[in-house]
Design a protein around this motif. Structure first.
Motif, PDB file in Angstrom:
ATOM      1  N   TYR A 101       1.038  -1.115  -0.072  1.00  0.00           N
ATOM      2  CA  TYR A 101      -0.068   0.063   0.122  1.00  0.00           C
ATOM      3  C   TYR A 101       0.767   1.417  -0.031  1.00  0.00           C
ATOM      4  CZ  TYR A 101      -3.557   3.391   1.522  1.00  0.00           C
ATOM      5  OH  TYR A 101      -4.527   4.364   1.819  1.00  0.00           O
ATOM      6  N   VAL A 104       2.579   1.566  -3.351  1.00  0.00           N
ATOM      7  CA  VAL A 104       1.530   2.212  -4.348  1.00  0.00           C
ATOM      8  C   VAL A 104       1.309   3.562  -4.241  1.00  0.00           C
ATOM      9  CG1 VAL A 104      -0.803   1.921  -5.000  1.00  0.00           C
ATOM     10  CG2 VAL A 104       0.410  -0.052  -4.732  1.00  0.00           C
ATOM     11  N   ASN A 105       1.142   4.108  -2.971  1.00  0.00           N
ATOM     12  CA  ASN A 105       0.928   5.397  -2.825  1.00  0.00           C
ATOM     13  C   ASN A 105       2.206   6.373  -3.189  1.00  0.00           C
ATOM     14  OD1 ASN A 105      -1.821   5.236  -2.149  1.00  0.00           O
ATOM     15  ND2 ASN A 105      -1.259   4.819   0.133  1.00  0.00           N
ATOM     16  N   THR A 108       2.627   6.177  -7.389  1.00  0.00           N
ATOM     17  CA  THR A 108       1.674   6.813  -8.344  1.00  0.00           C
ATOM     18  C   THR A 108       1.733   8.403  -7.995  1.00  0.00           C
ATOM     19  OG1 THR A 108       0.029   6.747  -6.256  1.00  0.00           O
ATOM     20  CG2 THR A 108      -0.346   5.236  -8.147  1.00  0.00           C
ATOM     21  N   LYS A 109       2.651   8.970  -7.318  1.00  0.00           N
ATOM     22  CA  LYS A 109       3.230  10.168  -7.281  1.00  0.00           C
ATOM     23  C   LYS A 109       3.996  10.733  -8.586  1.00  0.00           C
ATOM     24  CE  LYS A 109       3.575  10.749  -2.108  1.00  0.00           C
ATOM     25  NZ  LYS A 109       4.519  11.028  -1.163  1.00  0.00           N
ATOM     26  N   LYS A 115      -6.693   3.505 -14.788  1.00  0.00           N
ATOM     27  CA  LYS A 115      -7.559   2.561 -14.013  1.00  0.00           C
ATOM     28  C   LYS A 115      -8.232   1.447 -14.744  1.00  0.00           C
ATOM     29  CE  LYS A 115     -11.502   5.807 -14.551  1.00  0.00           C
ATOM     30  NZ  LYS A 115     -12.538   6.539 -13.900  1.00  0.00           N
ATOM     31  N   TYR A 126      -7.611  -2.950  -1.274  1.00  0.00           N
ATOM     32  CA  TYR A 126      -6.911  -1.825  -1.471  1.00  0.00           C
ATOM     33  C   TYR A 126      -7.053  -0.985  -0.131  1.00  0.00           C
ATOM     34  CZ  TYR A 126      -5.488   2.902  -2.504  1.00  0.00           C
ATOM     35  OH  TYR A 126      -4.753   4.023  -2.302  1.00  0.00           O
ATOM     36  N   GLU A 178      -7.806   7.125  -6.591  1.00  0.00           N
ATOM     37  CA  GLU A 178      -7.818   5.742  -5.818  1.00  0.00           C
ATOM     38  C   GLU A 178      -8.332   4.629  -6.604  1.00  0.00           C
ATOM     39  OE1 GLU A 178      -9.609   7.535  -1.606  1.00  0.00           O
ATOM     40  OE2 GLU A 178     -10.892   7.198  -3.159  1.00  0.00           O
ATOM     41  N   SER A 180      -7.091   4.208  -9.430  1.00  0.00           N
ATOM     42  CA  SER A 180      -5.677   3.888 -10.157  1.00  0.00           C
ATOM     43  C   SER A 180      -4.921   3.081  -9.247  1.00  0.00           C
ATOM     44  CB  SER A 180      -5.189   5.181 -10.730  1.00  0.00           C
ATOM     45  OG  SER A 180      -5.865   5.987 -11.674  1.00  0.00           O
ATOM     46  N   ARG A 181      -4.876   3.846  -8.060  1.00  0.00           N
ATOM     47  CA  ARG A 181      -3.767   3.020  -7.007  1.00  0.00           C
ATOM     48  C   ARG A 181      -4.209   1.677  -6.742  1.00  0.00           C
ATOM     49  NH1 ARG A 181      -3.966   8.670  -4.868  1.00  0.00           N
ATOM     50  NH2 ARG A 181      -5.392   8.147  -3.439  1.00  0.00           N
ATOM     51  N   TYR A 185      -2.363  -1.703  -6.983  1.00  0.00           N
ATOM     52  CA  TYR A 185      -2.405  -2.601  -5.679  1.00  0.00           C
ATOM     53  C   TYR A 185      -2.692  -3.858  -5.886  1.00  0.00           C
ATOM     54  CZ  TYR A 185      -3.214  -4.578  -1.127  1.00  0.00           C
ATOM     55  OH  TYR A 185      -3.149  -5.315  -0.128  1.00  0.00           O
TER      56      TYR A 185
END
Length: 699
Positions: A101, A104-105, A108-109, A115, A126, A178, A180-181, A185
């Motif tokens: 997690y 992933v966060n 994605t930056k 998605k 997720y 979210e 997309s994340r 994930y």
């Protein structure tokens, strides 16, 4: 009393300090022992424990390499690989969902992730991976979702499933970011331990690569790599023959899972799933790269290095000339479009053609146009040549005549037979397309020229020792079907040809007895002139090639050679070259063969009004051919129980040329037309011969 009090106080003063002192002494002693033990461990085993903390396990990970190329007979690239930059993730053993997690966060930056369609379970996974999220959701759930009826806690799995259930019940609403994340994930979580997956391998910008590269230290397991995809520089006219390759998400097909895993494949490896890609998987796949990975005590990947870069897959060189292939497909498509314009294709399956070198068995071209009778839309379907069967009609009569010659019921010098229709009780007259009485008798050559059904039925009756009384009865030997089919099989009709493409089917034999157990003598007559059993078009091509080359049934093939790949990607040494394979020699004499060859020549160049293949007579060099027309029926897949299907006509053609020294043979079929027209296969053949003669300088 005072004395007693004084004594008691005196005893207290002397006893309590002693006990405290004893306790302090014991604590001090234990502490001294602990310090001593720690000192001992530090001095004696300190190095060992430090090594354990810094311990790493080494494991070897494999990686895929680009598949081998596929070239046409002139060295033109038919199937290659487009290489693209990619962001990959290698999943450490024992990695927690919360770790993924976090990665992933962070990732994605720097990278935009498209998605995908996610299930509620994917979204919930997720959400629950966020730090402390599980415990918060668990507290919000009803108590009955955490403990059983006895008050005992449920298992972790049961509680987690209930947490997912709770989120679904409350409603899951994620923003596009979210989602997309959550998509990312899902990809990372689904990876197997110590396996590498591609997180993004399309439309990756240089800015994204640079930013990810700068932050790799905070993205454990993430790396920059490359991926490949199949590309078709010459178009997809034979894409169905080449077959497909699975995606990383699809991995190994279920029906091959155990076999390929035992061969060193991973579950998410990309493999050939059909036809050439599947048949030559071991050649095209190459040898995997190997990477040595060091895993620390915390189960995180500490270091990795490539120990073997792998070997790109071998290359296939096909027998097909892509330019000739396009011309063949164009000729077929043009004539099928003409049939559509004429309004006779509403029940048609499409049209198919295969061109073969009769001297070697090499496939020179293979094309198909598949038609959807419901919509009228067409699509490329070259594979229909090997996996679809049709009742071909009179095109098989060459095998019928040669079978009768080998059986001895006629000879090259004694083969004149009365040309009479057959009247069986309870059925329509069996005759040729021309009027009854057009010919009083025919030779074998003339019967092929004008495509006499009566002549072929007479041959079957002779082979089956028929006893016939018009409109009353007919009996034949019980082995008549096996006898005629045995001769047909020698030419390849009704048996698999052995072509080197997976998925070939064999022709379909009709039943030999009716529901009462009686021999179907009428069907035996139909078999003789090609209106009973069905065959694939590749079987027809093998059959006519056998007649063209003097009696050798050759195994068709489409891969001419296999070459290794050099380190720089160029073609390397030959691993193998395909040689002609003789499956059997048909047992006719040259004089018997000459009868059929002459009959097929006359079918093109004869002057009789009923000559059947005259649209090919102007070709130079001259060719021989045999046309076919068969009654068929259209069975609607949406109405399989229809007891009265529409009647249709299937037209076909087999041919070879030049007549004196054949180096090209072909088979063509236009199934299920609504009116009889044998012109379409002939016009396709004429255009193919014209193009081929021009390309090879024979015209």
């Amino acid at each position: 009393m005072d004395i007693i009090k004084k004594r008691t106080g005196s005893q207290a003063k002397s006893t309590i300090p002693f006990r405290l002192n004893l306790l302090f002494f014991i604590v001090f002693a234990l502490f001294a022992l602990l310090v001593g033990q720690l000192a001992y461990l530090q001095i004696v085993y300190g190095g060992k424990f430090e090594a354990e903390v810094n311990r790493t396990d080494k494991t070897v990970m494999t990686g895929s390499v680009p598949r081998g190329m596929i070239y046409d007979s002139k060295g033109r690239l038919l199937v290659g690989n487009s290489t693209e930059n990619a962001i990959t993730y290698t999943k450490s053993s024992g990695v927690k969902s919360s770790n993924i997690y976090t990665i992933v966060n962070r990732l994605t930056k720097y990278v935009s992730i498209e998605k995908e369609t996610l299930s509620d379970r994917d979204k919930a996974d997720y959400i629950l991976a966020a730090p402390n999220k599980e415990s918060k959701v668990a507290k919000q759930m009803p108590k009955s979702w955490r403990v059983d009826s006895n008050g005992d806690s449920l298992t972790n799995t049961q509680i987690y499933n209930n947490e997912v259930k709770y989120l679904k019940k409350e409603g899951i609403h994620l923003s596009d970011a979210e989602l997309s994340r959550a998509t990312l994930y899902k990809k990372m979580s689904a990876a197997y331990s110590l396996s590498t997956v591609f997180l993004k391998d399309k439309d990756l910008t240089s800015k994204e690569i640079a930013e990810v590269s700068e932050h790799l230290t905070e993205l454990p397991g993430v790396s920059i790599g490359t991926n490949w995809n199949r590309e078709y520089p010459q178009g997809k006219s034979i894409a169905s023959i080449i077959g497909g390759v699975s995606t990383e998400q699809q991995g190994i097909p279920d029906d091959e899972l155990n076999t390929l895993l035992a061969s060193g494949y991973s579950r998410n490896d990309r493999v050939g799933t059909s036809y050439l890609e599947k048949s030559y998987e071991s050649i095209l796949a190459g040898t995997k790269s190997e990477r040595e990975v060091q895993i620390g005590a915390n189960n995180q990947v500490k270091k990795s290095k490539v120990v073997y870069s792998g070997q790109k897959g071998g290359n296939l060189n096909l027998t097909i000339d892509s330019k000739f292939q396009k011309k063949v497909q164009s000729a077929l498509s043009t004539e099928f479009a003409a049939a559509q314009t004429a309004g006779i294709t509403q029940y048609s399956d499409g049209a198919y053609v295969v061109v073969m070198n009769p001297k070697t068995g090499a496939i020179m071209a293979m094309a198909g146009t598949k038609n959807d009778p419901q919509t009228g839309k067409t699509s490329e379907d070259a594979l229909g040549v090997i996996n679809r069967t049709f009742v071909m009609g009179s095109a098989v009569k060459g095998a019928t005549v040669l079978g009768a010659l080998m059986d001895g019921v006629i000879t090259p010098t004694n083969n004149t037979i009365a040309d009479n229709p057959i009247y069986l009780p309870g059925s329509a007259v069996k005759k040729s397309v021309y009027p009854v009485g057009t010919y009083s008798s025919l030779t074998a050559e003339k019967a092929l020229q004008v495509s006499s059904n009566e002549y072929m039925m007479a041959l079957a009756m002779k082979e089956g020792n028929a006893k016939y009384e018009p409109k009353v009865s007919m009996t034949m030997d019980s082995d008549i079907f096996s006898k005629m089919r045995g001769y047909f099989n020698q030419f390849g009709l009704g048996v698999k040809t052995g072509i080197d493409i997976s998925g070939e089917t064999a022709g379909i034999e009709g039943s030999t007895r009716n529901s009462a157990g009686q021999l179907k003598t009428g069907s035996a007559l139909d078999l003789a002139y090609g209106n009973y059993d069905s065959y694939t078009l590749i079987e027809m091509a093998q059959y006519i090639s056998t007649i063209a080359n003097g009696g050798y049934r050759l195994k068709p093939y489409i891969v001419q050679s296999i070459q290794k790949t050099k380190n720089n990607g160029d073609k390397g040494a030959y691993e193998s070259v395909t040689s002609p394979t003789i499956l059997n020699k048909v047992g006719f004499t040259q004089s018997e063969l000459n009868v059929v060859r002459k009959g097929m020549y006359d079918a093109v160049h004869g002057s009789d009004y009923w000559t059947t293949a005259t649209r090919l007579k102007d070709l130079t060099p001259a060719v021989a051919a045999k046309t076919g027309t068969a009654q068929s029926f259209y069975y609607n897949p949406d109405d399989p129980n229809n007891s009265d299907p529409p009647e249709t006509i299937t037209t076909s053609l087999v041919s070879f040329g030049p007549y004196d020294d054949p180096n090209i043979a072909m088979a063509i079929v236009f199934p299920n037309l609504t009116s009889e027209s044998g012109s379409y296969p002939q016009l396709v053949a004429k255009q193919i011969y014209t193009d081929y003669y021009k390309m090879t300088g024979q015209s």
